[in-house]
Design a protein around this motif. Structure first.
Motif, PDB file in Angstrom:
ATOM      1  N   SER A  40       0.740  -1.242   0.175  1.00  0.00           N
ATOM      2  CA  SER A  40       0.196   0.073   0.163  1.00  0.00           C
ATOM      3  C   SER A  40       0.831   1.158   0.104  1.00  0.00           C
ATOM      4  CB  SER A  40      -0.917  -0.058   1.392  1.00  0.00           C
ATOM      5  OG  SER A  40      -1.702   1.109   1.081  1.00  0.00           O
ATOM      6  N   THR A  41       2.069   1.345   0.818  1.00  0.00           N
ATOM      7  CA  THR A  41       2.925   2.373   0.731  1.00  0.00           C
ATOM      8  C   THR A  41       3.614   2.564  -0.616  1.00  0.00           C
ATOM      9  OG1 THR A  41       3.272   2.045   3.104  1.00  0.00           O
ATOM     10  CG2 THR A  41       4.720   3.385   1.895  1.00  0.00           C
ATOM     11  N   LEU A  42       3.942   1.559  -1.044  1.00  0.00           N
ATOM     12  CA  LEU A  42       4.350   1.728  -2.369  1.00  0.00           C
ATOM     13  C   LEU A  42       3.716   2.154  -3.469  1.00  0.00           C
ATOM     14  CD1 LEU A  42       6.769  -1.383  -2.914  1.00  0.00           C
ATOM     15  CD2 LEU A  42       7.540   1.078  -3.092  1.00  0.00           C
ATOM     16  N   ALA A  43       2.178   1.695  -3.233  1.00  0.00           N
ATOM     17  CA  ALA A  43       1.375   2.038  -4.364  1.00  0.00           C
ATOM     18  C   ALA A  43       1.018   3.490  -4.369  1.00  0.00           C
ATOM     19  CB  ALA A  43      -0.042   1.295  -4.009  1.00  0.00           C
ATOM     20  N   ASP A  44       1.013   4.022  -2.965  1.00  0.00           N
ATOM     21  CA  ASP A  44       0.921   5.537  -2.796  1.00  0.00           C
ATOM     22  C   ASP A  44       1.900   6.184  -3.458  1.00  0.00           C
ATOM     23  OD1 ASP A  44      -1.794   4.686  -1.446  1.00  0.00           O
ATOM     24  OD2 ASP A  44      -0.829   5.135   0.482  1.00  0.00           O
ATOM     25  N   ARG A  45       3.090   5.920  -3.137  1.00  0.00           N
ATOM     26  CA  ARG A  45       4.313   6.564  -3.517  1.00  0.00           C
ATOM     27  C   ARG A  45       4.265   6.611  -5.096  1.00  0.00           C
ATOM     28  NH1 ARG A  45       9.562   5.128  -4.534  1.00  0.00           N
ATOM     29  NH2 ARG A  45       9.495   3.133  -3.921  1.00  0.00           N
ATOM     30  N   LEU A  46       3.937   5.524  -5.676  1.00  0.00           N
ATOM     31  CA  LEU A  46       3.941   5.490  -7.123  1.00  0.00           C
ATOM     32  C   LEU A  46       2.672   6.178  -7.757  1.00  0.00           C
ATOM     33  CD1 LEU A  46       4.490   1.650  -7.895  1.00  0.00           C
ATOM     34  CD2 LEU A  46       5.949   3.511  -8.299  1.00  0.00           C
ATOM     35  N   SER A  47       1.676   6.245  -6.984  1.00  0.00           N
ATOM     36  CA  SER A  47       0.423   7.211  -7.529  1.00  0.00           C
ATOM     37  C   SER A  47       0.741   8.753  -7.352  1.00  0.00           C
ATOM     38  CB  SER A  47      -0.645   6.910  -6.507  1.00  0.00           C
ATOM     39  OG  SER A  47      -1.599   7.603  -7.045  1.00  0.00           O
ATOM     40  N   GLU A  48       1.705   8.931  -6.274  1.00  0.00           N
ATOM     41  CA  GLU A  48       2.233  10.428  -6.278  1.00  0.00           C
ATOM     42  C   GLU A  48       3.109  10.977  -7.325  1.00  0.00           C
ATOM     43  OE1 GLU A  48       3.703  10.987  -2.221  1.00  0.00           O
ATOM     44  OE2 GLU A  48       1.673  10.811  -1.158  1.00  0.00           O
ATOM     45  N   LEU A  49       4.120   9.846  -7.515  1.00  0.00           N
ATOM     46  CA  LEU A  49       4.988  10.066  -8.664  1.00  0.00           C
ATOM     47  C   LEU A  49       4.431  10.228  -9.728  1.00  0.00           C
ATOM     48  CD1 LEU A  49       7.934   9.974  -9.252  1.00  0.00           C
ATOM     49  CD2 LEU A  49       8.021   7.422  -9.502  1.00  0.00           C
ATOM     50  N   ALA A  50       3.316   9.293  -9.935  1.00  0.00           N
ATOM     51  CA  ALA A  50       2.670   9.642 -11.523  1.00  0.00           C
ATOM     52  C   ALA A  50       1.779  10.634 -11.486  1.00  0.00           C
ATOM     53  CB  ALA A  50       1.680   8.343 -11.523  1.00  0.00           C
ATOM     54  N   HIS A  51       1.426  11.327 -10.343  1.00  0.00           N
ATOM     55  CA  HIS A  51       0.661  12.493 -10.609  1.00  0.00           C
ATOM     56  C   HIS A  51       1.559  13.730 -10.562  1.00  0.00           C
ATOM     57  CE1 HIS A  51      -2.352  15.446  -9.641  1.00  0.00           C
ATOM     58  NE2 HIS A  51      -1.667  16.200  -8.842  1.00  0.00           N
ATOM     59  N   SER A  52       3.017  13.721 -10.000  1.00  0.00           N
ATOM     60  CA  SER A  52       3.743  14.659 -10.159  1.00  0.00           C
ATOM     61  C   SER A  52       4.271  14.764 -11.510  1.00  0.00           C
ATOM     62  CB  SER A  52       4.985  14.596  -8.996  1.00  0.00           C
ATOM     63  OG  SER A  52       5.547  13.448  -9.265  1.00  0.00           O
ATOM     64  N   SER A  53       4.452  13.427 -12.093  1.00  0.00           N
ATOM     65  CA  SER A  53       5.175  13.296 -13.552  1.00  0.00           C
ATOM     66  C   SER A  53       4.035  13.350 -14.675  1.00  0.00           C
ATOM     67  CB  SER A  53       5.681  11.782 -13.633  1.00  0.00           C
ATOM     68  OG  SER A  53       6.622  11.647 -12.733  1.00  0.00           O
ATOM     69  N   ASP A  54       2.802  13.889 -14.317  1.00  0.00           N
ATOM     70  CA  ASP A  54       1.941  14.113 -15.438  1.00  0.00           C
ATOM     71  C   ASP A  54       2.067  15.632 -16.000  1.00  0.00           C
ATOM     72  OD1 ASP A  54      -0.406  14.365 -17.171  1.00  0.00           O
ATOM     73  OD2 ASP A  54      -1.927  13.824 -15.671  1.00  0.00           O
ATOM     74  N   VAL A  55       2.571  15.896 -17.195  1.00  0.00           N
ATOM     75  CA  VAL A  55       2.951  17.201 -17.598  1.00  0.00           C
ATOM     76  C   VAL A  55       1.937  17.400 -18.854  1.00  0.00           C
ATOM     77  CG1 VAL A  55       5.233  16.861 -16.941  1.00  0.00           C
ATOM     78  CG2 VAL A  55       4.642  16.035 -19.289  1.00  0.00           C
ATOM     79  N   SER A  56       0.551  16.680 -18.644  1.00  0.00           N
ATOM     80  CA  SER A  56      -0.234  16.840 -19.944  1.00  0.00           C
ATOM     81  C   SER A  56      -0.723  18.337 -20.007  1.00  0.00           C
ATOM     82  CB  SER A  56      -1.382  15.987 -19.806  1.00  0.00           C
ATOM     83  OG  SER A  56      -2.134  15.980 -18.529  1.00  0.00           O
ATOM     84  N   GLU A  57      -0.902  19.039 -18.629  1.00  0.00           N
ATOM     85  CA  GLU A  57      -1.258  20.170 -18.574  1.00  0.00           C
ATOM     86  C   GLU A  57      -0.394  21.164 -19.039  1.00  0.00           C
ATOM     87  OE1 GLU A  57      -2.869  21.150 -15.076  1.00  0.00           O
ATOM     88  OE2 GLU A  57      -4.401  19.677 -15.035  1.00  0.00           O
ATOM     89  N   LEU A  58       1.053  20.828 -19.106  1.00  0.00           N
ATOM     90  CA  LEU A  58       2.026  21.867 -19.489  1.00  0.00           C
ATOM     91  C   LEU A  58       2.274  21.728 -20.973  1.00  0.00           C
ATOM     92  CD1 LEU A  58       4.398  21.172 -16.458  1.00  0.00           C
ATOM     93  CD2 LEU A  58       2.703  22.872 -16.508  1.00  0.00           C
ATOM     94  N   VAL A  59       2.103  20.722 -21.635  1.00  0.00           N
ATOM     95  CA  VAL A  59       2.419  20.244 -22.916  1.00  0.00           C
ATOM     96  C   VAL A  59       1.848  21.555 -24.066  1.00  0.00           C
ATOM     97  CG1 VAL A  59       2.137  18.814 -24.977  1.00  0.00           C
ATOM     98  CG2 VAL A  59       3.022  17.912 -22.853  1.00  0.00           C
ATOM     99  N   GLY A  60       0.701  21.737 -23.590  1.00  0.00           N
ATOM    100  CA  GLY A  60       0.076  22.708 -24.530  1.00  0.00           C
ATOM    101  C   GLY A  60       0.323  24.003 -24.312  1.00  0.00           C
ATOM    102  N   GLY A  61       1.091  24.530 -23.228  1.00  0.00           N
ATOM    103  CA  GLY A  61       1.763  25.773 -23.014  1.00  0.00           C
ATOM    104  C   GLY A  61       2.963  25.667 -23.729  1.00  0.00           C
TER     105      GLY A  61
END
Length: 536
Positions: free
Chosen positions: A381-402
């Protein structure tokens, strides 16, 4: 054009494009799939550990079933005294069934976890491979295109300087050509000098009484005629060569302009290749990078969703684990009840007492094992939470347009500069073509030097014919020559070329330091049309 391709707006725009590409590369590199991949590998290992731990519960269930059967056998042997143990056997059976059910469900969810993580890990591996390819290939192509663009700009700046120097050279050459057009005045002046001396000869013949100094007059007229034929020949040669040189110079200027025209067309830094320019190529590379970043962001978002689903699965597994923990407490109660019942039966219940102790041992074992499983699930569960946070922080989809918007702004600016430069190139190209056409038209229409040469040669021939009439009287005329009058004629010349002809024809009888070996019509080292020539 020099301003456009120099250190001005174009250079600044290319530098801005370079900076934007660097920013995009840094951002793309920050989208790390490697860390996610490592985390998922750890989760897979923990799930395998969970599966291994769950195998022991199957042993626990088998032991409970054996105890249940043993309890029933012992209860039957005791008869009425072992009635209470029948209920105990039913409870043990029920607990074994519940534990088996929970174990099966935990196994199913463990397999679900395994599939979720394995699928996410496979996507991450592909993403990492694609990301490495993008960084190595796409960004390399993008930066290579930008470098080529800057190189073309630098080459264009150099070519524009060459163009400026070439244009200056054309201007200077045209100035020399215009200055050389003075040749017609020089030829006219030489012909006028011939005309004047001949007129003078006619005048002296007409005014002098017959038989008075005829030999001296004849000698002087013969020498005059002897001088005028080569003067006319020199005038003809100089005129012809001057006009031919004019045509040659104009043709050379035309060729020079054609060379400049070739450089002008090469100045276009956005040179079309297969219908597309370097800017089009760069724009395509940027679009590919942006699409790759969107795809990567999509994979990351999917990973984030997978981690969320893992969290739900782990929560469900925890529910089953807590159920097993509760069963452990129930087993302990059953074991305590079995010991009390065994004590009531006295000596006959010693076997059941042993069974009760075994059941109590199983309760402790169940709690220990569920504790380990709970610990494994906590780690997952701890690893899953860390991976989820990492995935969220790595999501640059909103920055690509800019990023793409800033790229488009720079590229549009470059395209505008390219268009302006293209107009200037087109205008220069048109000017060059028109000028070459005018020069060719002019040079092809120049024929008058042939007509003038023919007239001058006819005059020379006619004067030579007159001179020939004096040959029978050569000895008498030589004795009666008047060198002082010829010296007076020498002083009237306004051009050195005329003096050279005069002295050469008469064998340098005058007092002069001039060399007698004078080439009248082939001395290419004589500067005929220097800017310092005084014509009048």
């Amino acid at each position: 054009m020099a301003s456009a391709v120099g250190e001005g707006a174009l250079h600044a725009a290319i530098s801005e494009l370079q900076a934007q590409a660097g920013e995009a590369k840094v951002m793309f590199a920050s989208v790390s799939s490697a860390e996610q991949l490592q985390g998922m590998s750890e989760v897979l290992n923990l799930i395998r550990t969970l599966d291994q731990a769950m195998v022991q519960f199957y042993t626990l269930v088998q032991t409970l079933k054996v105890l249940e059967i043993t309890t029933r056998i012992e209860s039957a042997r005791l008869g009425s005294a072992g009635t209470g143990f029948t209920t105990l056997a039913d409870d043990v059976k029920s607990l074994a069934t519940v534990i088996a059910e929970h174990t099966r469900k935990i196994g199913d969810h463990s397999q679900l976890l395994m599939n979720q993580v394995a699928s996410a890990r496979e996507r991450s591996q592909k993403q990492l491979s694609a990301q490495e390819r993008i960084v190595v290939e796409m960004f390399s192509q993008l930066f290579s295109g930008i470098t080529e663009l800057e190189s073309m700009r630098a080459d264009s700046a150099s070519l524009v300087l060459d163009l400026a120097r070439g244009s200056k050279h054309v201007t200077e050459s045209m100035g020399h050509v215009i200055a050389s057009v003075q040749f017609h005045d020089i030829t006219r002046q030489q012909v006028e000098h011939v005309e004047k001396i001949l007129d003078q000869a006619v005048l002296e013949m007409n005014k002098r009484p017959r038989d008075e100094g005829e030999l001296a007059l004849g000698a002087w007229i013969r020498d005059v005629l002897r001088l005028q034929a080569p003067q006319l020949r020199q005038a003809q040669e100089m005129f012809r060569r001057a006009v031919e040189e004019l045509i040659s110079n104009l043709s050379a200027i035309g060729l020079n302009i054609e060379g400049l025209h070739g450089k002008i067309t090469a100045v276009a830094y956005a040179d079309k290749r297969d219908g597309s320019s370097i800017l089009d190529t760069i724009r395509r590379h940027i679009a590919q990078v942006m699409e790759a970043m969107r795809t990567t962001s999509g994979h990351i978002s999917e990973t984030s969703r997978t981690m969320s689903r893992m969290a739900d699965t782990i929560s469900t597994v925890n529910t089953f684990v807590r159920g097993i923990e509760d069963i452990g407490a129930e087993i302990e109660l059953i074991a305590l009840n079995a010991r009390v019942t065994a004590a009531h039966t006295g000596t006959q219940g010693r076997t059941l007492g042993v069974i009760a102790m075994e059941i109590q041992s199983l309760s402790v074992d169940a709690r220990t094992r569920t504790g380990k499983i709970a610990e494994i699930l906590t780690h997952i569960s701890t690893l899953a939470d860390r991976l989820s946070e990492l995935a969220h922080s790595s999501d640059v989809s909103e920055l690509v347009g800019g990023i793409q918007g800033r790229f488009e702004t720079v590229l549009d600016h470059l395209a505008s500069l390219d268009s302006e430069l293209g107009k200037n190139i087109g205008h220069l190209s048109e000017l060059g073509e028109n000028l070459v056409t005018q020069i060719r038209s002019m040079t092809s229409s120049i024929h008058f030097h042939g007509q003038v040469s023919t007239l001058l040669l006819d005059l020379e021939k006619e004067i030579g014919g007159l001179e020939d009439k004096f040959k029978p009287f050569a000895e008498e005329l030589d004795a009666a020559r008047q060198p002082e009058k010829l010296r007076d004629q020498l002083s009237r010349y306004t051009m050195d070329s005329e003096r050279l002809v005069h002295l050469a024809v008469l064998g340098q009888h005058e007092d002069t330091e001039q060399n007698s070996d004078v080439n009248l019509f082939g001395d290419n080292d004589v500067e005929l049309f220097d800017d310092n020539v005084e014509l009048f």
